[in-house]
Design a protein around this motif. Sequence first.
Motif, PDB file in Angstrom:
ATOM      1  N   GLY A 254       0.811  -1.208   0.000  1.00 16.63           N
ATOM      2  CA  GLY A 254       0.000   0.000   0.000  1.00 16.63           C
ATOM      3  C   GLY A 254       0.840   1.252   0.000  1.00 16.63           C
ATOM      4  N   LEU A 255       0.180   2.398   0.171  1.00 17.12           N
ATOM      5  CA  LEU A 255       0.799   3.714   0.166  1.00 17.12           C
ATOM      6  C   LEU A 255       0.641   4.332   1.545  1.00 17.12           C
ATOM      7  N   TYR A 256       1.736   4.806   2.131  1.00 14.82           N
ATOM      8  CA  TYR A 256       1.735   5.297   3.500  1.00 14.82           C
ATOM      9  C   TYR A 256       2.389   6.669   3.592  1.00 14.82           C
ATOM     10  N   THR A 257       1.966   7.448   4.597  1.00 21.00           N
ATOM     11  CA  THR A 257       2.586   8.741   4.870  1.00 21.00           C
ATOM     12  C   THR A 257       3.064   8.785   6.311  1.00 21.00           C
ATOM     13  N   ASP A 258       4.107   9.570   6.509  1.00 16.73           N
ATOM     14  CA  ASP A 258       4.686   9.723   7.833  1.00 16.73           C
ATOM     15  C   ASP A 258       5.406  11.067   7.860  1.00 16.73           C
ATOM     16  N   ARG A 259       5.961  11.426   9.004  1.00 15.01           N
ATOM     17  CA  ARG A 259       6.783  12.627   9.150  1.00 15.01           C
ATOM     18  C   ARG A 259       8.147  12.215   9.699  1.00 15.01           C
ATOM     19  N   GLU A 260       9.210  12.767   9.116  1.00 15.24           N
ATOM     20  CA  GLU A 260      10.557  12.417   9.545  1.00 15.24           C
ATOM     21  C   GLU A 260      11.339  13.692   9.831  1.00 15.24           C
ATOM     22  N   GLU A 261      11.868  13.795  11.043  1.00 17.99           N
ATOM     23  CA  GLU A 261      12.633  14.982  11.412  1.00 17.99           C
ATOM     24  C   GLU A 261      13.977  14.991  10.693  1.00 17.99           C
ATOM     25  N   PHE A 262      14.636  16.132  10.724  1.00 20.11           N
ATOM     26  CA  PHE A 262      15.899  16.308  10.023  1.00 20.11           C
ATOM     27  C   PHE A 262      16.960  15.366  10.581  1.00 20.11           C
ATOM     28  N   GLY A 263      17.567  14.575   9.680  1.00 19.29           N
ATOM     29  CA  GLY A 263      18.608  13.642  10.084  1.00 19.29           C
ATOM     30  C   GLY A 263      18.109  12.438  10.850  1.00 19.29           C
ATOM     31  N   GLN A 264      16.808  12.243  10.913  1.00 17.69           N
ATOM     32  CA  GLN A 264      16.222  11.146  11.694  1.00 17.69           C
ATOM     33  C   GLN A 264      16.168   9.853  10.882  1.00 17.69           C
ATOM     34  N   GLN A 265      16.099   8.717  11.584  1.00 24.81           N
ATOM     35  CA  GLN A 265      15.882   7.417  10.962  1.00 24.81           C
ATOM     36  C   GLN A 265      14.481   6.925  11.323  1.00 24.81           C
ATOM     37  N   ARG A 266      13.780   6.399  10.321  1.00 27.06           N
ATOM     38  CA  ARG A 266      12.460   5.815  10.553  1.00 27.06           C
ATOM     39  C   ARG A 266      12.500   4.366  10.082  1.00 27.06           C
ATOM     40  N   TRP A 267      11.930   3.457  10.888  1.00 31.24           N
ATOM     41  CA  TRP A 267      11.975   2.025  10.594  1.00 31.24           C
ATOM     42  C   TRP A 267      10.565   1.473  10.399  1.00 31.24           C
ATOM     43  N   TYR A 268      10.441   0.556   9.430  1.00 31.07           N
ATOM     44  CA  TYR A 268       9.183  -0.125   9.133  1.00 31.07           C
ATOM     45  C   TYR A 268       9.520  -1.589   8.836  1.00 31.07           C
ATOM     46  N   ARG A 269       8.541  -2.493   9.017  1.00 30.15           N
ATOM     47  CA  ARG A 269       8.759  -3.925   8.761  1.00 30.15           C
ATOM     48  C   ARG A 269       7.772  -4.414   7.715  1.00 30.15           C
ATOM     49  N   VAL A 270       8.268  -5.326   6.867  1.00 35.20           N
ATOM     50  CA  VAL A 270       7.432  -5.943   5.839  1.00 35.20           C
ATOM     51  C   VAL A 270       7.734  -7.437   5.823  1.00 35.20           C
ATOM     52  N   ASP A 271       6.694  -8.281   5.816  1.00 38.54           N
ATOM     53  CA  ASP A 271       6.879  -9.739   5.753  1.00 38.54           C
ATOM     54  C   ASP A 271       6.955 -10.174   4.296  1.00 38.54           C
ATOM     55  N   VAL A 272       8.030 -10.896   3.954  1.00 38.23           N
ATOM     56  CA  VAL A 272       8.238 -11.369   2.586  1.00 38.23           C
ATOM     57  C   VAL A 272       8.398 -12.887   2.618  1.00 38.23           C
ATOM     58  N   VAL A 344      11.455  -8.276   6.882  1.00 41.35           N
ATOM     59  CA  VAL A 344      12.451  -7.369   6.304  1.00 41.35           C
ATOM     60  C   VAL A 344      12.222  -5.982   6.887  1.00 41.35           C
ATOM     61  N   CYS A 345      13.278  -5.366   7.374  1.00 37.46           N
ATOM     62  CA  CYS A 345      13.189  -4.033   7.968  1.00 37.46           C
ATOM     63  C   CYS A 345      13.583  -2.981   6.930  1.00 37.46           C
ATOM     64  N   LEU A 346      12.733  -1.977   6.779  1.00 38.46           N
ATOM     65  CA  LEU A 346      13.012  -0.855   5.883  1.00 38.46           C
ATOM     66  C   LEU A 346      13.427   0.354   6.712  1.00 38.46           C
ATOM     67  N   GLN A 347      14.601   0.887   6.394  1.00 42.28           N
ATOM     68  CA  GLN A 347      15.113   2.060   7.102  1.00 42.28           C
ATOM     69  C   GLN A 347      15.129   3.260   6.163  1.00 42.28           C
ATOM     70  N   VAL A 348      14.524   4.367   6.579  1.00 48.00           N
ATOM     71  CA  VAL A 348      14.520   5.607   5.797  1.00 48.00           C
ATOM     72  C   VAL A 348      15.319   6.650   6.554  1.00 48.00           C
ATOM     73  N   THR A 349      16.334   7.212   5.888  1.00 45.97           N
ATOM     74  CA  THR A 349      17.182   8.231   6.490  1.00 45.97           C
ATOM     75  C   THR A 349      17.289   9.410   5.537  1.00 45.97           C
ATOM     76  N   ASN A 350      17.307  10.626   6.079  1.00 41.51           N
ATOM     77  CA  ASN A 350      17.494  11.801   5.229  1.00 41.51           C
ATOM     78  C   ASN A 350      18.628  12.660   5.775  1.00 41.51           C
ATOM     79  N   SER A 351      19.217  13.464   4.878  1.00 45.29           N
ATOM     80  CA  SER A 351      20.288  14.377   5.288  1.00 45.29           C
ATOM     81  C   SER A 351      19.930  15.823   4.961  1.00 45.29           C
ATOM     82  N   PHE A 352      18.630  16.156   5.050  1.00 43.64           N
ATOM     83  CA  PHE A 352      18.208  17.543   4.884  1.00 43.64           C
ATOM     84  C   PHE A 352      18.678  18.364   6.085  1.00 43.64           C
ATOM     85  N   SER A 353      18.911  19.651   5.863  1.00 48.49           N
ATOM     86  CA  SER A 353      19.255  20.568   6.954  1.00 48.49           C
ATOM     87  C   SER A 353      18.667  21.939   6.641  1.00 48.49           C
ATOM     88  N   VAL A 354      18.516  22.752   7.669  1.00 47.75           N
ATOM     89  CA  VAL A 354      17.930  24.079   7.487  1.00 47.75           C
ATOM     90  C   VAL A 354      18.812  25.125   8.140  1.00 47.75           C
TER      91      VAL A 354
END
Length: 422
Positions: A254-272, A344-354
Amino acid sequence: MITRTRLAAGACALLAALVGGMAFPAGASAGEPTGEDAPKVDLVLDVSGSMRTRDIDGGTRMAAAKQAFNEVLDATPEEVQLGIRTLGADYPGDDRKTGCKDTAQLYPVGPLDRTEAKTAVATLSPTGWTPIGPALLKAADDLDGGDGSKRIVLISDGEDTCAPLDPCEVAREIAAKGIGLTIDTLGLVPNTKMRQQLSCIAEATGGTYTSVEHTEELTDKVNQLVDRAADPVVTPVATEGADACAKAPTLKSGLYTDREEFGQQRWYRVDVAPGQELRASVSVGADRAVNPSYGVLLRAVTVHGREIVRGEAAGNGRTDVLSTGLRYPKAESDDEDDAAAEAVCLQVTNSFSVASGVKTTPGLPLELTVDVVDGPGDSDDVAAFGLGRGWWLLGLLVLVGFVAGLLWGWLSRWRFAIWRTN
């Protein structure tokens, strides 16, 4: 040459199919298309004094806009509720405060009466200021309510004249409300500043910017955007990623939305499960001013922390949205002990800065697409002609080349011998 062209076209088509399969999941159980309510479009037209300029196909910019609107109104699908809002159409004076309030609903958003709408457009005459920011706020109110698609199409020939209400910040505020509203912008005979402003407005809501210099281009583009509004809407499902894989929510396709702070890591799990393939993509949007040079990383790892595959993308400040994706096929197994699905763990990381003074909360908007499909089989594996299983083809080509070389050499020697005899 023809063969090369066909091969190249086939390769491009195959690549497009692969990318399309990753970006647009089929059979998603979350984020399904909705669209029970009628799609809504608000055409926002700049009617400021500069629209008198005669530089589009020998006529004024206003004449080009009127002609385009008449053709668009004729072609608008029956299921689309369409409205028209103006900016700078009524106040001809020099008072800036009054001029920056000059926006009005020319034709209300609703079932379209083509004759009435055309009559309203015919009365327009280039008049005053260019209050783009206030007009966008009012247009968002015009489209309020309902779950169908909502789209603003802004047509302007100049940048906003009513700062400090920055229209780009207005667009970001609209996007942050999460009402699923898209703003597309079209610039008539644009200059650099106007192009930057209209591009920023569009990108803040996931819309498009187009430069237009001819009446036919304007008609075609507005028609395309109105038609696009009639497409089914996919509503993302809100989720909240964790700071570690062990705490991560388990997601279905499916399609999901979330919020991620600057430089933060967000984790999600998917069964394969064995024999399935995980396809995932992520987009992170900069809904506020960010420093140039940034990146987004998407990793698939095991629950024990071993990286399986990754996707990454980098930006330099030219776009407000950065996306990347990955694919992970899990091989089938004959061992009954390995028949269970793998987490399977999905990790999302960003390197945005302000820069200092820019708000860092809430986090940046994140959109995650997850699709778990049947893995490629032996007969339809698109990689069958790659290096993994294509050595037999390479060997065959080498063998054919060797035999052809021997035959050519023998034929050349035979012809030379005949020539000497004669």
